[in-house]
Design a protein around this motif. Structure first.
Motif: not given
Length: 417
Positions: A96-104, A123-135
């Motif tokens: 995915l190259y790089t992305k900002r403000n992401f938690r593993c 934790g169960k989920v990282n609610s602050g992460n943003k996803y798109n079809h790149n994943f």
């Protein structure tokens, strides 16, 4: 020259063997160094040994998606560089190259049968992460993989700095400038969401050629008007614009200057106000062209965006506060990665030389030159004969070289005694 039908050979009875491209050792080393430099730029800012989860939402890091653990149909998830090595080393990964403000995400609830080896207590989920079809390994408005085995058109992929999706150059609504002419791109959809950026395009954006078809004659007119507007801006900055334009600009500036009194007509009061002037509001008084295209921006353009209170509030509401952060850029991340790697890299040869006195340094350099000369002569034989250099050949060379070196050393010791 093509061979005759039936496999007949050219005159002389010998078919000319096709010449193989000659690649020098210097070319190989230069290419390898360039690949290492690119890897250091992308991965250098990320830790390859420790999971980044403990750092929270990392400002920018190299990310991967695991198709083995989270295939299409499952919830999207991203993993850090270290987890891609340690926990998913044998899996199918999307870079995915790089992305900002992401938690593993590695090992959290999105991974049904996997626990993170480096940081199990997630934790169960990282609610602050943003996803798109790149994943899921899909990119651009065409939602195709990259590289695409069905796409035979050579095209450059460019990342949008807002949504961080990757786009084919031909799918941006405008012909991208040369890669060295711009540093960042904002895609069509993000320009619609961040429409305030259109006010900055005439002064900051890199000019482009709008793609048109026979049904889009209107865009040709818009493109001509945009060029004329840019020319007027250039003339105004160089002092070559006509007097009427200058008067118009003065009137606009006076109109937009904040005043301590709504009824005051005194220009001195306007210019002496401590209230900061909104750059965006000034630009919006001028005619700006909005088109259904991506925009391309030079380096340091972010520093020229307005940072008044109203604009800061707008950035927050649109969730694009990062636009005024120069350290958010991929270039800043790459420079940091390269700098960190260069600091950490130690040249063992230079370390050895620095630990020696001058006589030892001269002797080592002479030995190196001998090795270089003999190895070059040895490899030239294989090149002249057109044979492949095998591992056994290299081992044999160094055994013979060490033997010759010992004989030379023994003769020197005998002579000195």
């Amino acid at each position: 020259m093509e061979a005759a039908a039936g496999g007949a050979e050219p005159a002389g009875g010998c078919a000319a063997a096709p010449e193989e491209p000659v690649v020098s050792l210097a070319d190989v080393l230069a290419e390898n160094e360039e690949l290492e430099k690119e890897a250091r730029a992308v991965l250098g800012g990320s830790d390859h040994e420790r999971c980044s989860y403990s750092q929270g939402a990392v400002k920018r890091q190299a990310l991967y998606a695991c198709s083995t653990c989270t295939p299409p149909g499952e919830e999207p998830a991203g993993i850090c560089l270290a987890c891609s090595y340690e926990c998913h080393g044998t899996h199918k990964l999307f870079e995915l190259y790089t992305k900002r403000n992401f938690r593993c995400d590695c090992g959290n609830s999105k991974f049904k049968n996997l626990q993170c080896k480096l940081f199990p207590e997630k934790g169960k989920v990282n609610s602050g992460n943003k996803y798109n079809h790149n994943f899921y390994g899909l990119y651009c408005v065409c939602k195709r993989p990259y590289p695409d085995p069905e796409d035979e058109i050579p095209d450059e992929m460019i990342q949008c700095i807002v949504c961080e999706d990757w786009f084919h150059g031909r799918h941006l609504g405008a012909v991208p400038p040369e890669s060295g002419d711009f540093h960042e791109m904002v895609c069509q959809a993000c320009m619609n969401c961040c429409s305030f950026l259109w006010a900055y395009t005439s002064q900051l954006a890199v000019p482009t050629v709008t793609k048109v078809t026979s049904l889009e004659d209107e865009r040709i007119v818009l493109n001509v008007k945009e060029t004329e507007e840019q020319n007027r801006e250039i003339k105004k900055e160089s002092g070559g614009d006509h007097q009427g334009k200058i008067k118009e600009e003065v009137q606009v500036e006076q109109y937009n200057e904040p005043s301590t009194s709504s009824g005051s007509k005194c220009p001195e009061t306007v210019t002496k106000s401590d209230e900061p002037v909104c750059k965006l509001r000034e630009l919006q008084t001028k005619q700006s062209l909005k088109k259904d295209t991506a925009t391309f921006w030079p380096s340091n353009w972010r520093s020229k965006l307005c940072t008044c209170k109203d604009c800061l509030k707008m950035y927050s509401e649109l969730d694009v506060q990062f636009l005024i952060d120069e350290c958010d850029t991929v270039l800043a991340y790459e420079n940091k990665g390269t700098s960190d790697q260069e600091t950490d890299r130690r040249d063992p040869l230079m370390d050895t030389l620095n630990s020696m006195n001058r006589v030892q340094q001269v002797e080592l350099i002479c030995e190196y030159n001998d090795l270089k000369t003999e190895l070059t002569d040895y490899l030239r034989r294989f090149a002249d004969e057109g044979t492949v250099v095998k591992r056994e050949d290299i081992q044999q060379f160094f055994e013979e070289f060490q033997s010759r070196k010992r004989r030379r050393t023994n003769r020197m010791q005998y002579y000195c005694s």
